[in-house]
Design a protein around this motif. Structure first.
Motif, short mmCIF file in Angstrom:
data_model
loop_
_atom_site.label_atom_id
_atom_site.label_comp_id
_atom_site.label_asym_id
_atom_site.label_seq_id
_atom_site.Cartn_x
_atom_site.Cartn_y
_atom_site.Cartn_z
N LEU A 1 -15.89 3.04 15.46
CA LEU A 1 -15.49 3.07 14.06
C LEU A 1 -15.59 1.71 13.39
CD1 LEU A 1 -12.41 5.48 14.20
CD2 LEU A 1 -14.82 6.00 13.73
N VAL A 2 -15.87 0.68 14.19
CA VAL A 2 -16.05 -0.67 13.65
C VAL A 2 -17.52 -1.07 13.70
CG1 VAL A 2 -15.43 -3.11 13.93
CG2 VAL A 2 -13.72 -1.33 14.35
N ALA A 3 -18.18 -0.76 14.81
CA ALA A 3 -19.56 -1.21 15.02
C ALA A 3 -20.52 -0.65 13.98
CB ALA A 3 -20.03 -0.82 16.43
N LEU A 4 -20.40 0.64 13.67
CA LEU A 4 -21.33 1.26 12.72
C LEU A 4 -21.18 0.69 11.31
CD1 LEU A 4 -23.54 3.24 12.06
CD2 LEU A 4 -21.84 5.08 11.98
N PRO A 5 -19.96 0.58 10.77
CA PRO A 5 -19.84 -0.04 9.44
C PRO A 5 -20.33 -1.49 9.40
CG PRO A 5 -17.85 1.18 9.97
CD PRO A 5 -18.68 1.14 11.23
N LEU A 6 -20.03 -2.26 10.46
CA LEU A 6 -20.49 -3.65 10.48
C LEU A 6 -22.02 -3.71 10.46
CD1 LEU A 6 -18.09 -5.43 13.02
CD2 LEU A 6 -18.18 -5.69 10.53
N TRP A 7 -22.65 -2.84 11.25
CA TRP A 7 -24.11 -2.81 11.27
C TRP A 7 -24.67 -2.45 9.90
CZ3 TRP A 7 -27.35 1.57 10.70
CH2 TRP A 7 -28.71 1.32 10.96
N ALA A 8 -24.06 -1.48 9.24
CA ALA A 8 -24.52 -1.05 7.92
C ALA A 8 -24.36 -2.18 6.90
CB ALA A 8 -23.74 0.18 7.47
N ILE A 9 -23.22 -2.86 6.93
CA ILE A 9 -23.00 -3.98 6.00
C ILE A 9 -24.03 -5.07 6.21
CG2 ILE A 9 -21.40 -5.85 5.43
CD1 ILE A 9 -19.11 -3.84 6.03
N ASP A 10 -24.28 -5.40 7.48
CA ASP A 10 -25.26 -6.44 7.79
C ASP A 10 -26.66 -6.04 7.31
OD1 ASP A 10 -26.16 -8.89 9.38
OD2 ASP A 10 -27.31 -7.30 10.37
N LEU A 11 -27.03 -4.79 7.56
CA LEU A 11 -28.35 -4.32 7.15
C LEU A 11 -28.54 -4.40 5.65
CD1 LEU A 11 -31.03 -2.86 7.96
CD2 LEU A 11 -29.81 -0.70 7.58
N TYR A 12 -27.56 -3.91 4.91
CA TYR A 12 -27.69 -3.88 3.46
C TYR A 12 -27.53 -5.26 2.83
CZ TYR A 12 -28.05 1.18 3.17
OH TYR A 12 -28.51 2.47 3.27
N ALA A 13 -26.64 -6.08 3.39
CA ALA A 13 -26.42 -7.41 2.82
C ALA A 13 -27.70 -8.24 2.84
CB ALA A 13 -25.31 -8.13 3.59
N TRP A 14 -28.44 -8.19 3.95
CA TRP A 14 -29.66 -8.99 4.05
C TRP A 14 -30.80 -8.41 3.24
CZ3 TRP A 14 -29.47 -13.78 5.28
CH2 TRP A 14 -28.54 -14.24 6.20
N HIS A 15 -30.63 -7.22 2.68
CA HIS A 15 -31.65 -6.67 1.80
C HIS A 15 -31.26 -6.77 0.33
CE1 HIS A 15 -33.25 -4.94 5.56
NE2 HIS A 15 -34.40 -4.99 4.92
N VAL A 16 -30.11 -7.37 0.05
CA VAL A 16 -29.78 -7.75 -1.33
C VAL A 16 -30.80 -8.84 -1.73
CG1 VAL A 16 -28.08 -8.87 -2.81
CG2 VAL A 16 -27.35 -7.17 -1.11
N PRO A 17 -31.47 -8.68 -2.86
CA PRO A 17 -32.58 -9.60 -3.20
C PRO A 17 -32.25 -11.09 -3.08
CG PRO A 17 -32.61 -7.74 -4.68
CD PRO A 17 -31.39 -7.56 -3.82
N VAL A 18 -31.09 -11.51 -3.55
CA VAL A 18 -30.80 -12.94 -3.52
C VAL A 18 -30.73 -13.47 -2.10
CG1 VAL A 18 -28.28 -12.58 -3.64
CG2 VAL A 18 -29.28 -14.75 -4.43
N LEU A 19 -30.12 -12.72 -1.17
CA LEU A 19 -30.04 -13.16 0.22
C LEU A 19 -31.38 -13.04 0.92
CD1 LEU A 19 -26.63 -11.83 1.63
CD2 LEU A 19 -27.34 -14.20 1.29
N HIS A 20 -32.10 -11.97 0.64
CA HIS A 20 -33.41 -11.77 1.27
C HIS A 20 -34.37 -12.87 0.87
CE1 HIS A 20 -36.42 -9.15 3.22
NE2 HIS A 20 -37.25 -9.68 2.34
N VAL A 21 -34.41 -13.20 -0.41
CA VAL A 21 -35.31 -14.24 -0.89
C VAL A 21 -34.92 -15.60 -0.32
CG1 VAL A 21 -36.04 -15.52 -2.95
CG2 VAL A 21 -35.93 -13.01 -3.00
N ALA A 22 -33.61 -15.87 -0.25
CA ALA A 22 -33.15 -17.15 0.30
C ALA A 22 -33.56 -17.28 1.76
CB ALA A 22 -31.64 -17.26 0.16
N ALA A 23 -33.50 -16.17 2.53
CA ALA A 23 -33.90 -16.22 3.94
C ALA A 23 -35.39 -16.50 4.10
CB ALA A 23 -33.53 -14.90 4.62
N VAL A 24 -36.19 -16.00 3.17
CA VAL A 24 -37.64 -16.27 3.23
C VAL A 24 -37.92 -17.75 2.96
CG1 VAL A 24 -39.87 -15.79 2.13
CG2 VAL A 24 -38.27 -13.92 2.58
N HIS A 25 -37.13 -18.37 2.07
CA HIS A 25 -37.39 -19.75 1.67
C HIS A 25 -36.81 -20.79 2.62
CE1 HIS A 25 -39.52 -18.99 -1.98
NE2 HIS A 25 -38.52 -18.37 -2.59
N HIS A 26 -35.73 -20.45 3.34
CA HIS A 26 -35.02 -21.45 4.14
C HIS A 26 -35.03 -21.05 5.62
CE1 HIS A 26 -33.60 -23.32 0.43
NE2 HIS A 26 -33.25 -22.10 0.01
#
Length: 304
Positions: free
Chosen positions: A118-143
């Motif tokens: 009940l903890v692992a699945l929500p954490l995985w989902a948050i991580d997956l979606y957070a890194w696909h938020v445009p501002v974070l995704h673009v920052a990861a490409v640049h840095h």
């Protein structure tokens, strides 16, 4: 796409490969310590772990890594391989005795709660979606540093979500076959929602790949559709494989449980179906069978 990948060059990114090499070294050291004891790590598990590390490192230094800075679909393939296949293989290589020294450290022992279903699945989902938020995704490409952190998060939370199904840590007693099926379906739905957003979102979400897309002759929308399609196909194949595994595992455990009950009845050992089921689910059927074969005076049957 094949020609595009062939034109890319191999990458060397110390921030990306150092954690993998360090984990492989620590794993090898612990395996050597346990070798020759009853707690030795089985060879097939060692193969799985090293294969997982090899898959991750190969992807991170291959031409695909360079191409992932230019095309979104390549970035998606990179992430799916390291977060799904690589992380899964690493979890398959773990055993309880292998993790024992880490779990004796108080701070890490408290982190075991992260592997609760009940903890692992929500954490995985948050991580997956957070890194696909445009501002974070673009920052990861640049840095580079942030890109390395992104990969570590995908691997860690990917391994954590598979720990509930394949890992050596004990799971709640209620987390049986039915709940595991629901868990697999939950993973599938989370991934499918993101894939559908990429496919039918009504436009490109990321413009950081514009130069690469122009150089490779693909539009931003087309690049995103390919990425979403790759994710959808990979998630579907993974889900089918997991359900097949779950069905075969349930059938095998049912046979093991009945064999233990039949053996206990033949040897005059008091064994309840619930205790047999717990032992099988915990991977201790062999230990229980050995005690039953020694007879009623061999001591209490193991608890899961």
């Amino acid at each position: 796409m094949t020609g595009t990948l062939a034109a890319a060059t191999f990458e060397f990114a110390p921030l990306q490969i150092a954690p993998g090499l360090a984990s492989a070294g620590l794993y090898a050291r612990r395996c050597a310590t346990l070798a020759g004891t009853p707690r030795a790590v089985p060879r097939e598990r060692q193969v799985a772990f090293y294969a997982g590390v090899a898959v991750i490192l190969t992807v991170l230094v291959s031409p695909l890594a360079g191409l992932s800075d230019e095309l979104f679909w390549a970035h998606m393939v990179e992430h799916l391989v390291i977060a799904d296949l690589g992380a899964l293989l690493i979890v398959l290589g773990l055993t309880g005795p292998l993790l024992a020294p880490v779990l004796r450290i108080p701070v890490f022992d408290r982190l075991r709660v992260l592997a609760h279903p009940l903890v692992a699945l929500p954490l995985w989902a948050i991580d997956l979606y957070a890194w696909h938020v445009p501002v974070l995704h673009v920052a990861a490409v640049h840095h580079d540093g942030l890109h390395a952190l992104q990969h570590l998060c995908f691997i860690f939370f990917g391994a954590n979500v598979w720990m509930c199904l394949f890992g050596p840590l004990p799971m709640p007693s209620w987390f049986g076959t039915g709940w595991k099926a629901g868990y697999i379906l939950g993973v599938r739905l989370v991934g499918a929602a993101l894939a559908n957003a990429l496919l039918f979102g009504g436009g490109a979400f990321y413009h950081v790949y514009a130069a690469g897309e122009a150089a490779h002759g693909i539009s931003a929308e087309g690049d995103q559709v390919v990425a979403g399609s790759v994710m959808m196909v990979e998630e579907s194949l993974l889900t089918i494989g997991l359900f097949c595994w779950l069905f075969l595992r349930a059938a095998r455990q049912s046979d093991e449980r009945q064999e233990l009950l039949d053996l206990a009845a033949a040897r005059g050992v008091d064994l309840t179906p619930e205790r047999a089921a717990r032992a099988v689910a915990a991977g201790r059927a062999g230990e229980l069978r050995a005690r039953i074969e020694r007879g009623p005076g061999a001591g209490p049957t193991p608890q899961a």
